[in-house]
Write a protein that holds these residues in place. Structure first.
Motif, PDB file in Angstrom:
ATOM      1  N   SER A   2      22.713  36.516  46.193  1.00  0.00           N
ATOM      2  CA  SER A   2      22.694  35.533  44.945  1.00  0.00           C
ATOM      3  C   SER A   2      24.000  35.244  44.542  1.00  0.00           C
ATOM      4  CB  SER A   2      22.088  36.315  43.695  1.00  0.00           C
ATOM      5  OG  SER A   2      22.824  37.595  43.289  1.00  0.00           O
ATOM      6  N   THR A   3      24.283  34.251  43.601  1.00  0.00           N
ATOM      7  CA  THR A   3      25.801  33.723  43.215  1.00  0.00           C
ATOM      8  C   THR A   3      26.473  34.725  42.283  1.00  0.00           C
ATOM      9  OG1 THR A   3      24.733  31.560  42.951  1.00  0.00           O
ATOM     10  CG2 THR A   3      26.834  32.026  42.052  1.00  0.00           C
ATOM     11  N   LYS A   4      25.918  35.530  41.568  1.00  0.00           N
ATOM     12  CA  LYS A   4      26.339  36.594  40.951  1.00  0.00           C
ATOM     13  C   LYS A   4      27.032  37.918  41.910  1.00  0.00           C
ATOM     14  CE  LYS A   4      22.288  39.531  39.939  1.00  0.00           C
ATOM     15  NZ  LYS A   4      22.379  40.470  41.006  1.00  0.00           N
ATOM     16  N   ASP A   5      26.755  37.769  42.911  1.00  0.00           N
ATOM     17  CA  ASP A   5      26.963  38.832  43.839  1.00  0.00           C
ATOM     18  C   ASP A   5      28.503  38.425  44.556  1.00  0.00           C
ATOM     19  OD1 ASP A   5      25.158  40.588  44.046  1.00  0.00           O
ATOM     20  OD2 ASP A   5      23.667  39.404  45.264  1.00  0.00           O
ATOM     21  N   PHE A   6      28.880  36.843  44.476  1.00  0.00           N
ATOM     22  CA  PHE A   6      30.348  36.582  44.712  1.00  0.00           C
ATOM     23  C   PHE A   6      31.448  36.983  43.597  1.00  0.00           C
ATOM     24  CE2 PHE A   6      27.362  34.510  47.436  1.00  0.00           C
ATOM     25  CZ  PHE A   6      28.009  34.043  48.576  1.00  0.00           C
ATOM     26  N   LEU A   7      32.449  36.915  43.996  1.00  0.00           N
ATOM     27  CA  LEU A   7      33.694  37.429  43.139  1.00  0.00           C
ATOM     28  C   LEU A   7      34.255  36.022  42.982  1.00  0.00           C
ATOM     29  CD1 LEU A   7      35.200  40.416  44.845  1.00  0.00           C
ATOM     30  CD2 LEU A   7      34.037  40.279  42.743  1.00  0.00           C
ATOM     31  N   GLU A   8      34.642  35.728  41.505  1.00  0.00           N
ATOM     32  CA  GLU A   8      34.944  34.349  41.202  1.00  0.00           C
ATOM     33  C   GLU A   8      36.757  34.681  40.872  1.00  0.00           C
ATOM     34  OE1 GLU A   8      34.234  30.430  38.876  1.00  0.00           O
ATOM     35  OE2 GLU A   8      32.990  32.064  38.488  1.00  0.00           O
ATOM     36  N   ARG A   9      37.381  33.926  41.726  1.00  0.00           N
ATOM     37  CA  ARG A   9      39.038  34.140  41.247  1.00  0.00           C
ATOM     38  C   ARG A   9      39.620  35.406  41.013  1.00  0.00           C
ATOM     39  NH1 ARG A   9      42.685  30.467  41.999  1.00  0.00           N
ATOM     40  NH2 ARG A   9      44.478  30.484  40.924  1.00  0.00           N
ATOM     41  N   PRO A  10      39.210  36.549  41.725  1.00  0.00           N
ATOM     42  CA  PRO A  10      39.594  37.774  41.591  1.00  0.00           C
ATOM     43  C   PRO A  10      41.355  38.009  41.684  1.00  0.00           C
ATOM     44  CG  PRO A  10      38.906  37.792  43.708  1.00  0.00           C
ATOM     45  CD  PRO A  10      38.761  36.345  43.223  1.00  0.00           C
ATOM     46  N   LEU A  11      41.866  38.980  40.857  1.00  0.00           N
ATOM     47  CA  LEU A  11      43.077  39.238  41.048  1.00  0.00           C
ATOM     48  C   LEU A  11      43.525  39.693  42.477  1.00  0.00           C
ATOM     49  CD1 LEU A  11      45.512  39.426  38.907  1.00  0.00           C
ATOM     50  CD2 LEU A  11      45.008  41.906  38.619  1.00  0.00           C
ATOM     51  N   ALA A  12      44.634  39.224  42.909  1.00  0.00           N
ATOM     52  CA  ALA A  12      45.214  39.435  44.227  1.00  0.00           C
ATOM     53  C   ALA A  12      45.339  40.948  44.455  1.00  0.00           C
ATOM     54  CB  ALA A  12      46.331  38.574  44.678  1.00  0.00           C
ATOM     55  N   GLY A  13      44.667  41.535  45.284  1.00  0.00           N
ATOM     56  CA  GLY A  13      44.821  43.003  45.449  1.00  0.00           C
ATOM     57  C   GLY A  13      44.166  43.918  44.793  1.00  0.00           C
ATOM     58  N   SER A  14      43.044  43.457  43.999  1.00  0.00           N
ATOM     59  CA  SER A  14      42.288  44.302  43.143  1.00  0.00           C
ATOM     60  C   SER A  14      41.107  45.057  43.965  1.00  0.00           C
ATOM     61  CB  SER A  14      41.797  43.329  42.018  1.00  0.00           C
ATOM     62  OG  SER A  14      40.841  42.370  42.553  1.00  0.00           O
ATOM     63  N   GLN A  15      40.873  44.756  45.267  1.00  0.00           N
ATOM     64  CA  GLN A  15      39.560  45.178  45.733  1.00  0.00           C
ATOM     65  C   GLN A  15      39.831  46.653  46.689  1.00  0.00           C
ATOM     66  OE1 GLN A  15      36.708  43.302  45.547  1.00  0.00           O
ATOM     67  NE2 GLN A  15      38.270  42.474  44.035  1.00  0.00           N
ATOM     68  N   VAL A  16      40.840  46.796  47.029  1.00  0.00           N
ATOM     69  CA  VAL A  16      41.293  48.042  47.782  1.00  0.00           C
ATOM     70  C   VAL A  16      42.454  48.889  47.152  1.00  0.00           C
ATOM     71  CG1 VAL A  16      41.801  48.982  50.014  1.00  0.00           C
ATOM     72  CG2 VAL A  16      40.731  46.702  49.945  1.00  0.00           C
ATOM     73  N   GLN A  17      42.123  50.111  47.097  1.00  0.00           N
ATOM     74  CA  GLN A  17      43.068  51.109  46.086  1.00  0.00           C
ATOM     75  C   GLN A  17      44.172  51.417  46.883  1.00  0.00           C
ATOM     76  OE1 GLN A  17      41.321  54.822  45.087  1.00  0.00           O
ATOM     77  NE2 GLN A  17      39.956  54.895  46.895  1.00  0.00           N
ATOM     78  N   LEU A  18      45.422  51.582  46.315  1.00  0.00           N
ATOM     79  CA  LEU A  18      46.624  52.044  46.918  1.00  0.00           C
ATOM     80  C   LEU A  18      46.419  53.638  46.772  1.00  0.00           C
ATOM     81  CD1 LEU A  18      49.566  52.152  47.652  1.00  0.00           C
ATOM     82  CD2 LEU A  18      50.209  51.986  45.252  1.00  0.00           C
ATOM     83  N   CYS A  19      46.714  54.216  47.896  1.00  0.00           N
ATOM     84  CA  CYS A  19      47.012  55.756  47.960  1.00  0.00           C
ATOM     85  C   CYS A  19      48.226  56.207  48.810  1.00  0.00           C
ATOM     86  CB  CYS A  19      45.642  56.076  49.141  1.00  0.00           C
ATOM     87  SG  CYS A  19      45.812  57.694  49.975  1.00  0.00           S
ATOM     88  N   LEU A  20      48.742  57.279  48.556  1.00  0.00           N
ATOM     89  CA  LEU A  20      49.940  57.956  48.845  1.00  0.00           C
ATOM     90  C   LEU A  20      49.518  58.246  50.809  1.00  0.00           C
ATOM     91  CD1 LEU A  20      51.195  60.430  46.290  1.00  0.00           C
ATOM     92  CD2 LEU A  20      52.121  58.290  47.185  1.00  0.00           C
ATOM     93  N   LEU A  21      50.517  57.869  51.371  1.00  0.00           N
ATOM     94  CA  LEU A  21      50.210  57.946  52.886  1.00  0.00           C
ATOM     95  C   LEU A  21      49.801  59.580  53.267  1.00  0.00           C
ATOM     96  CD1 LEU A  21      50.803  56.187  55.437  1.00  0.00           C
ATOM     97  CD2 LEU A  21      52.968  57.362  55.721  1.00  0.00           C
ATOM     98  N   GLU A  22      50.198  60.207  52.987  1.00  0.00           N
ATOM     99  CA  GLU A  22      49.780  61.669  53.159  1.00  0.00           C
ATOM    100  C   GLU A  22      48.566  62.328  52.784  1.00  0.00           C
ATOM    101  OE1 GLU A  22      52.798  62.022  49.695  1.00  0.00           O
ATOM    102  OE2 GLU A  22      52.542  61.018  51.567  1.00  0.00           O
ATOM    103  N   LYS A  23      48.116  61.415  51.624  1.00  0.00           N
ATOM    104  CA  LYS A  23      46.630  61.786  50.956  1.00  0.00           C
ATOM    105  C   LYS A  23      45.360  61.343  51.961  1.00  0.00           C
ATOM    106  CE  LYS A  23      47.752  63.593  46.881  1.00  0.00           C
ATOM    107  NZ  LYS A  23      47.384  63.028  45.660  1.00  0.00           N
TER     108      LYS A  23
END
Length: 282
Positions: A2-23
């Motif tokens: 459905s249309t609501k399952d699509f992301l509309e103009r999201p903030l760049a880089g907001s989908q995958v979290q940042l993590c410290l390399l050693e974690k």
């Protein structure tokens, strides 16, 4: 879907979290040192030796997105909100790398080069210290890449003109190869090709915006053997620590050693957890 399952103009880089390399948290990305990549060394044209790169890059990561799509997504910067960064530098302040990955079976006859897939979108910001840390010639070569310069290549019987962008090279490696469930044949193959750089031509496209330069790397158009190999690897992506980088191939002594344009680590990305992107009206 459905249309609501699509992301509309999201903030760049907001989908995958940042993590410290050693974690080593799955479904995340991490900063990685440019100096861990092997590139053409100072005397490569004589001895063919690779050496560890200088530990600085032109661009550093600030975010990663993964988007599913029924067809390839080109020029993805149009559909996300990029940071409004302006600079007096001759180089674009933002670099966007859009890796287009097919999710349909590889065809031996190469007649299918579009269809269901995903985009790994990697966002990088120009290093504040790039003018001091990088060689002037490498900086000039980045500008030539962005400006789509043409260079003359001596050949027989005459000179030919080639786009400077043909020199763009992908650095890739699986950092946790020993942790992956692989057959003996697969392991042998992975050891042979892991960390081997590959030119992105001709499966690439480039887009220049007000404050960004985007590189689209189209794996849908990779050869059958490459596609088939990656296909068998897809289900292992979720446990795979994948290092990705770019450089510009050095073809002359003064362009060596090669330097790193950008790099990032992807930690066990499970693409099934991500959503499509709204592209209507763009």
């Amino acid at each position: 879907v459905s249309t609501k399952d699509f992301l509309e103009r999201p903030l760049a880089g907001s989908q995958v979290q940042l993590c410290l390399l050693e974690k080593k948290v799955l479904n995340s990305w991490s900063h990685i040192d440019p100096g861990t990549f092997r590139v053409r060394g100072s005397n490569y044209l004589r001895d063919k030796k690779k050496e560890l790169a200088q530990n600085c890059a032109a661009y550093y990561p600030f975010g990663v997105d993964v988007y599913l799509s029924p067809q390839k997504l080109h020029h993805i910067s149009r559909f996300v909100k990029l940071p409004d960064i302006q600079t007096s530098s001759k180089l674009p302040p933002l670099l966007v790398v859009n890796v287009q990955v097919p999710l349909y079976p590889a065809s031996l006859f190469q007649n299918e080069t579009d269809g269901e897939g995903m985009s790994f979108v990697l966002y990088f910001r120009l290093s504040e210290g790039y003018s001091k840390e990088l060689s002037p010639l490498f900086i000039e070569n980045i500008r030539r890449l962005v400006d789509d310069d043409v260079e003359k290549i001596k050949g027989f019987p005459m000179e030919t003109s080639i786009s400077f962008r043909e020199r763009l090279k992908i650095l890739g490696r699986v950092a946790n190869l020993e942790d992956l469930p692989l057959s003996a044949a697969e392991r042998k193959l992975m050891h042979a090709y892991n960390e081997k750089p590959v030119l992105s031509r001709p499966q690439h496209q480039f887009f220049l915006g007000d404050n960004y330069f985007e590189v689209d790397i189209d794996m849908h158009r990779f050869g059958y053997i490459s596609r088939k190999g990656f296909e068998t690897f897809l289900d292992r992506l979720k446990i795979c620590m994948l290092d990705v980088g770019l450089t510009i191939q050095g073809n002359k002594p003064e362009e060596l050693p090669e330097q790193v344009l950008c790099c990032v680590r992807l930690n066990g990305i499970d693409y099934a957890k991500y959503q499509p992107l709204m592209t209507n009206g763009a």
